[in-house]
Enzyme design. Structure first.
Site, PDB file in Angstrom:
ATOM      1  N   LYS A   1      -8.403  13.840   4.641  1.00  0.00           N
ATOM      2  CA  LYS A   1      -7.663  12.884   4.482  1.00  0.00           C
ATOM      3  C   LYS A   1      -6.531  12.817   5.455  1.00  0.00           C
ATOM      4  O   LYS A   1      -6.267  14.022   6.174  1.00  0.00           O
ATOM      5  CB  LYS A   1      -6.693  12.810   3.119  1.00  0.00           C
ATOM      6  CG  LYS A   1      -6.179  13.853   2.729  1.00  0.00           C
ATOM      7  CD  LYS A   1      -5.420  13.734   1.333  1.00  0.00           C
ATOM      8  CE  LYS A   1      -6.467  14.101   0.218  1.00  0.00           C
ATOM      9  NZ  LYS A   1      -6.722  12.655  -0.505  1.00  0.00           N
ATOM     10  N   ARG A   2      -5.579  11.880   5.765  1.00  0.00           N
ATOM     11  CA  ARG A   2      -4.510  12.100   6.883  1.00  0.00           C
ATOM     12  C   ARG A   2      -3.614  13.528   6.343  1.00  0.00           C
ATOM     13  O   ARG A   2      -3.398  13.726   5.197  1.00  0.00           O
ATOM     14  CB  ARG A   2      -3.699  10.931   6.920  1.00  0.00           C
ATOM     15  CG  ARG A   2      -4.595   9.747   7.709  1.00  0.00           C
ATOM     16  CD  ARG A   2      -4.673  10.380   9.143  1.00  0.00           C
ATOM     17  NE  ARG A   2      -3.370  10.154  10.132  1.00  0.00           N
ATOM     18  CZ  ARG A   2      -3.028   9.484  10.678  1.00  0.00           C
ATOM     19  NH1 ARG A   2      -3.873   8.507  11.111  1.00  0.00           N
ATOM     20  NH2 ARG A   2      -1.923   9.364  11.506  1.00  0.00           N
TER      21      ARG A   2
ATOM     22  N   LYS B   1       0.792  14.552   0.686  1.00  0.00           N
ATOM     23  CA  LYS B   1      -0.608  14.865   0.236  1.00  0.00           C
ATOM     24  C   LYS B   1      -0.878  16.205  -0.168  1.00  0.00           C
ATOM     25  O   LYS B   1      -1.796  16.553  -0.675  1.00  0.00           O
ATOM     26  CB  LYS B   1      -1.744  14.360   1.432  1.00  0.00           C
ATOM     27  CG  LYS B   1      -1.713  12.856   1.478  1.00  0.00           C
ATOM     28  CD  LYS B   1      -2.558  12.176   2.612  1.00  0.00           C
ATOM     29  CE  LYS B   1      -2.364  10.768   2.855  1.00  0.00           C
ATOM     30  NZ  LYS B   1      -3.020   9.890   2.100  1.00  0.00           N
TER      31      LYS B   1
ATOM     32  N   THR C   1      -8.828   6.534  -2.008  1.00  0.00           N
ATOM     33  CA  THR C   1      -9.965   5.948  -1.988  1.00  0.00           C
ATOM     34  C   THR C   1     -11.071   7.171  -1.834  1.00  0.00           C
ATOM     35  O   THR C   1     -12.019   7.004  -2.401  1.00  0.00           O
ATOM     36  CB  THR C   1     -10.375   4.821  -1.067  1.00  0.00           C
ATOM     37  OG1 THR C   1      -9.777   5.178   0.078  1.00  0.00           O
ATOM     38  CG2 THR C   1      -9.470   3.551  -1.421  1.00  0.00           C
TER      39      THR C   1
ATOM     40  N   LYS D   1     -14.710   8.309  -3.617  1.00  0.00           N
ATOM     41  CA  LYS D   1     -15.901   8.601  -2.750  1.00  0.00           C
ATOM     42  C   LYS D   1     -16.471   9.976  -3.293  1.00  0.00           C
ATOM     43  O   LYS D   1     -17.595  10.116  -3.548  1.00  0.00           O
ATOM     44  CB  LYS D   1     -15.687   8.698  -1.214  1.00  0.00           C
ATOM     45  CG  LYS D   1     -15.207   7.264  -0.740  1.00  0.00           C
ATOM     46  CD  LYS D   1     -14.657   7.360   0.392  1.00  0.00           C
ATOM     47  CE  LYS D   1     -13.987   5.988   0.901  1.00  0.00           C
ATOM     48  NZ  LYS D   1     -12.876   5.702   2.125  1.00  0.00           N
TER      49      LYS D   1
ATOM     50  N   HIS E   1       0.746  -1.317  -0.024  1.00  0.00           N
ATOM     51  CA  HIS E   1       0.025  -0.083   0.101  1.00  0.00           C
ATOM     52  C   HIS E   1       0.545   1.297  -0.099  1.00  0.00           C
ATOM     53  O   HIS E   1       0.369   2.294   0.171  1.00  0.00           O
ATOM     54  CB  HIS E   1      -0.825   0.124   1.066  1.00  0.00           C
ATOM     55  CG  HIS E   1      -2.159  -1.025   1.437  1.00  0.00           C
ATOM     56  ND1 HIS E   1      -3.156  -0.702   0.671  1.00  0.00           N
ATOM     57  CD2 HIS E   1      -1.824  -2.420   1.827  1.00  0.00           C
ATOM     58  CE1 HIS E   1      -4.060  -1.884   0.784  1.00  0.00           C
ATOM     59  NE2 HIS E   1      -3.118  -2.643   1.400  1.00  0.00           N
TER      60      HIS E   1
HETATM   61  C1  26W Z   1       4.782   1.094   9.386  1.00  0.00           C
HETATM   62  C2  26W Z   1       4.104   2.402   9.145  1.00  0.00           C
HETATM   63  C3  26W Z   1       3.253   2.269   8.303  1.00  0.00           C
HETATM   64  C4  26W Z   1       1.643   2.739   8.601  1.00  0.00           C
HETATM   65  C5  26W Z   1       0.834   2.755   7.497  1.00  0.00           C
HETATM   66  C6  26W Z   1       3.294   1.906   6.718  1.00  0.00           C
HETATM   67  C7  26W Z   1       2.230   1.954   5.872  1.00  0.00           C
HETATM   68  C8  26W Z   1       1.024   2.253   6.197  1.00  0.00           C
HETATM   69  C9  26W Z   1      -0.126   2.147   5.191  1.00  0.00           C
HETATM   70  C10 26W Z   1       0.242   1.232   4.229  1.00  0.00           C
HETATM   71  C11 26W Z   1      -0.472   3.595   4.810  1.00  0.00           C
HETATM   72  C12 26W Z   1      -2.014   3.572   4.000  1.00  0.00           C
HETATM   73  O1  26W Z   1      -2.843   3.503   4.560  1.00  0.00           O
HETATM   74  N1  26W Z   1      -1.729   3.455   2.710  1.00  0.00           N
HETATM   75  C13 26W Z   1      -2.621   3.970   1.990  1.00  0.00           C
HETATM   76  O2  26W Z   1      -3.435   2.870   1.584  1.00  0.00           O
HETATM   77  C14 26W Z   1      -4.803   3.129   1.074  1.00  0.00           C
HETATM   78  C15 26W Z   1      -5.523   1.869   0.408  1.00  0.00           C
HETATM   79  O3  26W Z   1      -4.721   1.159  -0.442  1.00  0.00           O
HETATM   80  C16 26W Z   1      -4.271   3.901  -0.364  1.00  0.00           C
HETATM   81  O4  26W Z   1      -5.320   4.487  -1.016  1.00  0.00           O
HETATM   82  C17 26W Z   1      -3.413   5.161  -0.107  1.00  0.00           C
HETATM   83  O5  26W Z   1      -3.169   5.696  -1.500  1.00  0.00           O
HETATM   84  C18 26W Z   1      -2.259   4.687   0.639  1.00  0.00           C
HETATM   85  O6  26W Z   1      -1.590   5.781   1.160  1.00  0.00           O
END
Ligand code: 26W
Length: 859
Positions: free
Chosen positions: A596-597, A602, A704, A708, A405
């Protein structure tokens, strides 16, 4: 049958309250014993005792729950009690479907999908469950007779925020879609006592407070104290000689924690199928060390319990940044091991042995958080089930697949080898052996390529020796997928470039999707009603027919109705902004939203810079014919991410100055809505005109929220990043405001030593905006507050904020101009909705099912 029964919005009914009181005085006859003992082959319910679905039976059931389960008379009941009673009544209907389904599928269960995710960002469930069961109209009437509106009950439900953002919300949409497509599946995760923190803005600074979603109980879940698995940590590995001369390795953990199951049923659309989200809670095997307690060591007596239970205490609030702490690794191993033990037990019960596991189950890893599954499944197969190593490896690789992701290097998980050796010594041995065999194979195919070996090794040497969880997940999986076409391409070119050469075809794309039930039907009943009228009820089941809306896009009458729905939704958002952000806005203005976050990639900062530019321009020419704009921001920053918190503060500082300045005559308003969550999104998404998807190209894996918002008729202002690229293909790029550097151009700029001052030199507007912010115009109490922020834009400008500024302002200008031509704007909005059918999570899940899981899908 009513094709579409949206939630009604009624005021409180005094007559209904009286009626509720009478009903309470003379409670309806108890149902006979509903459940009979279930032996295989027997219907688990007496047909005569099946729940009726009329509004009066629902009313009686709610009243009975209020009375006998909650112990309250209606006259004493608060909204929360009505919610609980309603949810419990609805849950009975869910359970009934579940039991009937169990009866019908017993012995012919197909392949099961197990979705392992550290996050499930569920939000509220009442409206989803009622909507999917088709009980909305009956419930509205039932509650009205009790003197309660459906919204009173609905809004009293806490928002379950067991996730940070996109990844967790995707998991929730996917579970709902798996149920809707009747794919037998379990979601596995952690039942955190405290989900994502509550955000409060004090003078524009984010403060975090614990969130307590379970404080009044959770009516949707079933505690299953009998379903519990032992999870080990630490200790040592001993070798045991076998009679044939071989040796068998045994892990003797130094510490044990129990994982206890809590099940939440997930109902699919039209109540077709019910799956289970099984969340694990950590408990100490011995709740109390009585010997220590009796010695008077009261803290020591409880120490083990506290240590064990801390595993499921709180969600890590990190998003795209490394968490790093030991507790995080404990969380990851805890839920992964519990999930695997659970599914193996089911496998053995149903198939008699573990040998056919790969044919009977598919285990999807949601990011690397459960990647330890590769080593844990090997351990369970080899050490506990006495499967030979090679066969165990074939089973593991046949069962596991992994979704990536994010490409952000700082978010790629790795764990220090010494920590792994201490916490999971047996797993470390297994990882070494997997790595040795993997590297032998690589060496055989590519002799003398040390660079390649170092790159694909499961152990990295860059910052001390660390286990690379992405590489472990890759080698242990039969498929690895990205979440949008662009992201998957970039995976092949960047993080997994060498793996892609070694294992061509293993990386596949599965573009994300969203649940149309939650993100259209439930959050936007007005638009849904209009779509059903225009296209027929089939649109509720087959979203691809949304394309037929294209024929209506130019129809003035349809446009008018489409706009009327949007207007009503904007009025609801205006109320929320007034109540929760203290900002009054005109619902006729262009609602420009970025939700969003908060993260530098972003680029909320780019949006704030444009806001300042617009503000300065309005002040310079107050009497020009400006398009009225409301800028809406919402989102949380990771607690330790200071730059992101500063960006929130800047947005709030700008809001304070702009909203008070009479010279802009209310034509520009800025609101930062605190505590963004799923429930807030359900109000904002249907009300947006313009959707900000402005990440630095190449950095947003998919997005996503972009889907929406467009589905609900917002026009996108955005970069060609993530799934926005594919949205442009489906909607038509000319119906969006696309701008800025492409992913390739960003890479080139960075390589060429780009500096933000280059942009500043050619853009007077940018120069003015940076001077104003850097000079303290918005921070008179602290002139230097934004000095570093502005300096970083003038220097490396890593996120290309300065680089993209002029192009972004031009795109904003195009949007403002189009908004003044309302027929043209509305036509474009309709075309946006029309192009979004493909982005249903049902489509995503059907793709996973067919191409990764090998599970049949009914179409
Ligand atoms: C280890 C720390 C950490 C924490 C969270 C690493 C990675 C993450 C997630 C992978 C971040 C995340 O939420 N990614 C998002 O995933 C969504 C679903 O696929 C995508 O739509 C977003 O673009 C992506 O940032």
């Amino acid at each position: 049958m009513v094709a579409w029964a949206p939630w009604g919005v009624n005021g409180p009914h005094a007559a209904g309250r009286r009626m509720a009181h009478l009903l309470w005085i003379a409670p309806p006859r108890l149902l006979g014993s509903i459940l009979t003992r279930t032996r295989s082959g027997e219907l688990p319910l007496n047909t005569t005792d099946r729940l009726a679905t009329t509004s009066s039976s629902l009313r009686d059931l709610i009243l009975r729950k209020l009375t006998y389960t909650l112990g309250k008379p209606p006259s004493e009941a608060r909204d929360r009690d009505w919610f609980m009673a309603t949810a419990l009544a609805v849950r009975d209907h869910v359970v009934e479907r579940f039991l009937v389904q169990m009866h019908q599928t017993r012995g012919k269960e197909g392949k099961h999908v197990y979705y392992l995710s550290l996050e499930f960002l569920i939000g509220r469930l009442l409206r989803e469950n009622v909507g999917n069961l088709g009980l909305a109209e009956e419930l509205r009437t039932a509650l009205a007779e009790l003197g309660v509106t459906i919204d009173q009950a609905r809004l009293a439900e806490p928002d379950a925020a067991l996730g940070n953002g996109g990844l967790g919300r995707l998991a929730a949409c996917f579970l709902e879609s798996m149920s809707s497509l009747a794919i037998p599946a379990f979601g596995y995760g952690i039942r955190y006592d405290h989900g994502l923190f509550r955000q409060i803005l004090r003078d524009g600074w984010q403060q975090e407070f614990p969130e307590d979603w379970l404080s009044f109980g959770n009516p949707w879940e079933f505690a299953r104290p009998e379903i519990r698995h032992r999870i080990g940590f630490g200790g040592e590995v001993t070798a045991e000689a076998l009679p044939d001369g071989d040796e068998r390795l045994r892990w003797n953990p130094g510490e044990w924690v129990d994982a206890v199951a809590y099940d939440t049923p997930v109902v699919g659309w039209r109540g077709k199928h019910v799956n289970v989200l099984r969340l694990w809670r950590a408990r100490a095997p011995d709740p109390l060390r009585l010997d220590a307690f009796n010695r008077g060591d009261h803290h020591g007596a409880l120490a083990e319990q506290v240590r064990a239970e801390s595993i499921s205490k709180v969600l890590y609030p990190s998003d795209d940044s490394p968490a790093g702490q030991e507790l995080r690794l404990r969380q990851e191993y805890f839920f992964t091991s519990a999930a695997l033990q659970d599914l193996l037990r089911r496998q053995v019960r149903q198939a008699g042995s573990v040998n056919t596991l790969a044919e009977r189950v598919s285990i999807q890893l949601n990011d690397t958080h459960p990647a330890i599954a590769v080593a844990e499944l090997m351990r369970l197969l080899v050490d506990e089930h006495a499967v030979a190593w090679a066969e165990a490896w074939a089973i593991t690789r046949g069962a596991v697949s992994y979704t990536n992701h994010t490409l952000l290097p700082e978010a790629l998980e790795s764990w220090p080898v010494p920590l792994m050796e201490r916490l999971l010594p047996r797993h470390m041995q297994i990882i070494y052996r997997i790595n040795a065999e993997h590297l032998d194979a690589v060496r055989a195919a590519h002799p003398d390529d040390d660079r390649l070996l170092a790159s694909v090794s499961l152990i990295g040497e860059e910052h001390g020796r660390r286990v690379r969880m992405g590489n472990l997940a890759f080698v242990g999986s039969h498929h690895v997928n990205g979440v949008s076409a662009l992201h998957t391409d970039l995976m092949r070119q960047t993080v997994f470039r060498d793996f892609n050469t070694l294992f061509p075809g293993r990386i596949v794309n599965k573009t994300n999707g969203i649940s149309f039930r939650r993100w259209l039907m439930q959050c936007n009943p007005g638009l849904t009603g209009l779509l059903v009228e225009a296209l027929g009820p089939k649109v509720l089941d087959a979203p691809d027919i949304l394309v037929q809306l294209r024929d209506l896009a130019g129809d003035a009458a349809f446009q008018g109705r489409f706009a009327a729905v949007k207007r009503a939704n904007k009025e609801a958002l205006a109320t929320m902004l007034r109540e929760q952000a203290g900002v009054r806005v005109d619902p006729a203005a262009l609602f420009d939203v970025q939700i969003k976050r908060i993260h530098e990639y972003k680029r909320q900062l780019l949006n704030v810079l444009h806001t300042v530019a617009l503000y300065e321009a309005m002040r310079a020419q107050p009497m020009r014919d400006w398009t009225p704009v409301v800028k809406v921001f919402a989102g949380k920053a990771a607690p330790g991410y200071h730059r992101a918190k500063l960006i929130i503060k800047l947005a709030c500082d700008v809001a304070r100055v702009v909203n008070r300045d009479p010279s802009v005559r209310g034509l520009l308003k800025v609101a930062f809505l605190p505590n963004y969550n799923v429930s807030a999104a359900e109000v904002i998404v249907p009300a947006a005109d313009l959707s900000e998807q402005i990440s630095t190209a190449g950095m947003e894996a998919s997005g996503t929220g972009n889907m929406k918002l467009a589905l609900n008729g917002a026009l996108t202002i955005g970069t060609l990043d993530g799934a926005t690229v594919e949205m442009a293909e489906h909607i038509g790029a000319e119906q969006m405001f696309l701008f800025g550097l492409s992913a390739d151009e960003v890479t080139e700029r960075r390589a060429s030593g780009w500096r933000g001052t280059q942009a500043e030199a050619t853009s007077d507007t940018l120069a003015e905006v940076l001077a104003a912010i850097g000079g303290g115009v918005f921070s008179p109490d602290d002139h230097g507050r934004y000095g570093d922020l502005v300096a970083s834009l003038r220097a490396e400008d890593w996120f290309m904020v300065a680089a993209d500024f002029d192009a972004y302002c031009a795109a904003q200008q195009r949007a403002a101009t189009l908004y003044r031509d309302q027929p043209a704007w509305r036509r474009t909005a309709v075309l946006n909705t029309a192009g979004m059918g493909w982005f249903s999570s049902d489509r995503s899940i059907a793709d996973y099912a067919r191409e990764i899981w090998g599970v049949p899908v009914a179409t």
